[in-house]
Design a protein around this motif. Structure first.
Motif, PDB file in Angstrom:
ATOM      1  N   ARG A  75      27.167  40.988  39.899  1.00 18.16           N
ATOM      2  CA  ARG A  75      28.089  40.635  40.983  1.00 18.16           C
ATOM      3  C   ARG A  75      27.485  39.524  41.836  1.00 18.16           C
ATOM      4  NH1 ARG A  75      30.387  45.313  44.486  1.00 18.16           N
ATOM      5  NH2 ARG A  75      31.991  45.253  42.902  1.00 18.16           N
ATOM      6  N   GLU A  76      26.206  39.651  42.121  1.00 16.85           N
ATOM      7  CA  GLU A  76      25.508  38.634  42.907  1.00 16.85           C
ATOM      8  C   GLU A  76      25.529  37.282  42.181  1.00 16.85           C
ATOM      9  OE1 GLU A  76      21.004  38.146  44.451  1.00 16.85           O
ATOM     10  OE2 GLU A  76      21.950  40.096  44.860  1.00 16.85           O
ATOM     11  N   ARG A  77      25.273  37.296  40.879  1.00 11.43           N
ATOM     12  CA  ARG A  77      25.298  36.056  40.082  1.00 11.43           C
ATOM     13  C   ARG A  77      26.683  35.422  40.051  1.00 11.43           C
ATOM     14  NH1 ARG A  77      23.166  37.985  34.456  1.00 11.43           N
ATOM     15  NH2 ARG A  77      23.987  35.968  33.808  1.00 11.43           N
ATOM     16  N   MET A  78      27.723  36.239  40.082  1.00 17.76           N
ATOM     17  CA  MET A  78      29.087  35.748  39.925  1.00 17.76           C
ATOM     18  C   MET A  78      29.732  35.300  41.239  1.00 17.76           C
ATOM     19  SD  MET A  78      30.121  38.670  37.189  1.00 17.76           S
ATOM     20  CE  MET A  78      31.670  38.073  36.553  1.00 17.76           C
ATOM     21  N   GLU A  79      29.125  35.683  42.365  1.00 17.89           N
ATOM     22  CA  GLU A  79      29.677  35.277  43.652  1.00 17.89           C
ATOM     23  C   GLU A  79      29.768  33.756  43.729  1.00 17.89           C
ATOM     24  OE1 GLU A  79      27.682  36.936  47.013  1.00 17.89           O
ATOM     25  OE2 GLU A  79      28.243  38.989  46.465  1.00 17.89           O
ATOM     26  N   GLY A  80      30.873  33.276  44.195  1.00 18.77           N
ATOM     27  CA  GLY A  80      31.060  31.840  44.348  1.00 18.77           C
ATOM     28  C   GLY A  80      31.547  31.134  43.095  1.00 18.77           C
ATOM     29  N   LEU A  81      31.638  31.840  41.957  1.00 25.03           N
ATOM     30  CA  LEU A  81      32.103  31.225  40.720  1.00 25.03           C
ATOM     31  C   LEU A  81      33.601  31.417  40.522  1.00 25.03           C
ATOM     32  CD1 LEU A  81      29.208  32.319  38.331  1.00 25.03           C
ATOM     33  CD2 LEU A  81      29.419  30.194  39.650  1.00 25.03           C
ATOM     34  N   GLN A  82      34.197  32.317  41.290  1.00 23.72           N
ATOM     35  CA  GLN A  82      35.624  32.583  41.193  1.00 23.72           C
ATOM     36  C   GLN A  82      36.375  31.786  42.240  1.00 23.72           C
ATOM     37  OE1 GLN A  82      35.026  37.181  39.803  1.00 23.72           O
ATOM     38  NE2 GLN A  82      36.617  36.779  41.259  1.00 23.72           N
ATOM     39  N   ASP A  83      37.586  31.381  41.882  1.00 20.56           N
ATOM     40  CA  ASP A  83      38.462  30.640  42.784  1.00 20.56           C
ATOM     41  C   ASP A  83      39.508  31.617  43.312  1.00 20.56           C
ATOM     42  OD1 ASP A  83      39.740  28.668  44.183  1.00 20.56           O
ATOM     43  OD2 ASP A  83      40.670  27.740  42.430  1.00 20.56           O
ATOM     44  N   GLY A  84      39.123  32.399  44.316  1.00 18.00           N
ATOM     45  CA  GLY A  84      40.011  33.388  44.898  1.00 18.00           C
ATOM     46  C   GLY A  84      39.672  34.791  44.428  1.00 18.00           C
ATOM     47  N   PRO A  85      40.378  35.769  44.974  1.00 10.68           N
ATOM     48  CA  PRO A  85      40.090  37.169  44.642  1.00 10.68           C
ATOM     49  C   PRO A  85      40.618  37.539  43.259  1.00 10.68           C
ATOM     50  CG  PRO A  85      41.959  37.038  46.123  1.00 10.68           C
ATOM     51  CD  PRO A  85      41.438  35.638  45.965  1.00 10.68           C
ATOM     52  N   SER A  86      40.047  38.585  42.692  1.00 10.63           N
ATOM     53  CA  SER A  86      40.528  39.094  41.413  1.00 10.63           C
ATOM     54  C   SER A  86      41.671  40.074  41.656  1.00 10.63           C
ATOM     55  CB  SER A  86      39.395  39.767  40.644  1.00 10.63           C
ATOM     56  OG  SER A  86      38.870  40.840  41.388  1.00 10.63           O
ATOM     57  N   GLU A  87      42.476  40.301  40.616  1.00 12.99           N
ATOM     58  CA  GLU A  87      43.579  41.258  40.677  1.00 12.99           C
ATOM     59  C   GLU A  87      43.306  42.337  39.638  1.00 12.99           C
ATOM     60  OE1 GLU A  87      47.335  39.313  40.099  1.00 12.99           O
ATOM     61  OE2 GLU A  87      46.690  37.594  41.279  1.00 12.99           O
ATOM     62  N   THR A  88      43.320  43.596  40.065  1.00 14.43           N
ATOM     63  CA  THR A  88      43.016  44.707  39.167  1.00 14.43           C
ATOM     64  C   THR A  88      44.186  45.663  39.091  1.00 14.43           C
ATOM     65  OG1 THR A  88      40.661  44.523  39.663  1.00 14.43           O
ATOM     66  CG2 THR A  88      41.407  46.601  38.741  1.00 14.43           C
TER      67      THR A  88
END
Length: 99
Positions: A75-88
């Motif tokens: 999760r720490e590695r992936m922070e900042g790599l997404q463009d907006g929130p995820s949808e679950t």
């Protein structure tokens, strides 16, 4: 049996970095109680989007995995790599047929 489907949009150009972290995350899931299977898919028309499909015995097993040290590290590695929130979204599995 429960399936969780998560859709994410990635920051353009960061896809390989996110994919590597997600592969590491999904590999650790294999060792967790309640894990049945998972897929990471890319829509053909949207190369910066990802859909993660995970199947677990229960939602509680999936939630327990989210407090795992390896999960938190990715999760720490992936922070900042997404463009907006995820949808679950959650689904109860009625039938699971495979080759």
């Amino acid at each position: 049996m429960m399936t969780v489907i998560t859709h994410v949009t990635l920051t353009p150009g960061r896809e390989p970095e996110w994919d590597a972290a997600m592969r590491d995350r999904l590999e650790t899931a294999r060792e967790k109680e309640g894990w049945i299977g998972n897929q990471l898919v890319i829509p053909l028309e949207a190369p910066n989007e990802r859909t993660v499909i995970g199947t677990w015995t229960t939602r509680a097993a999936w939630e327990a995995w989210h407090s795992d040290e390896a999960f938190l590290e990715t999760r720490e590695r992936m922070e900042g790599l997404q463009d907006g929130p995820s949808e679950t979204s959650w689904y109860e599995v009625v039938s699971d047929e495979r080759a």
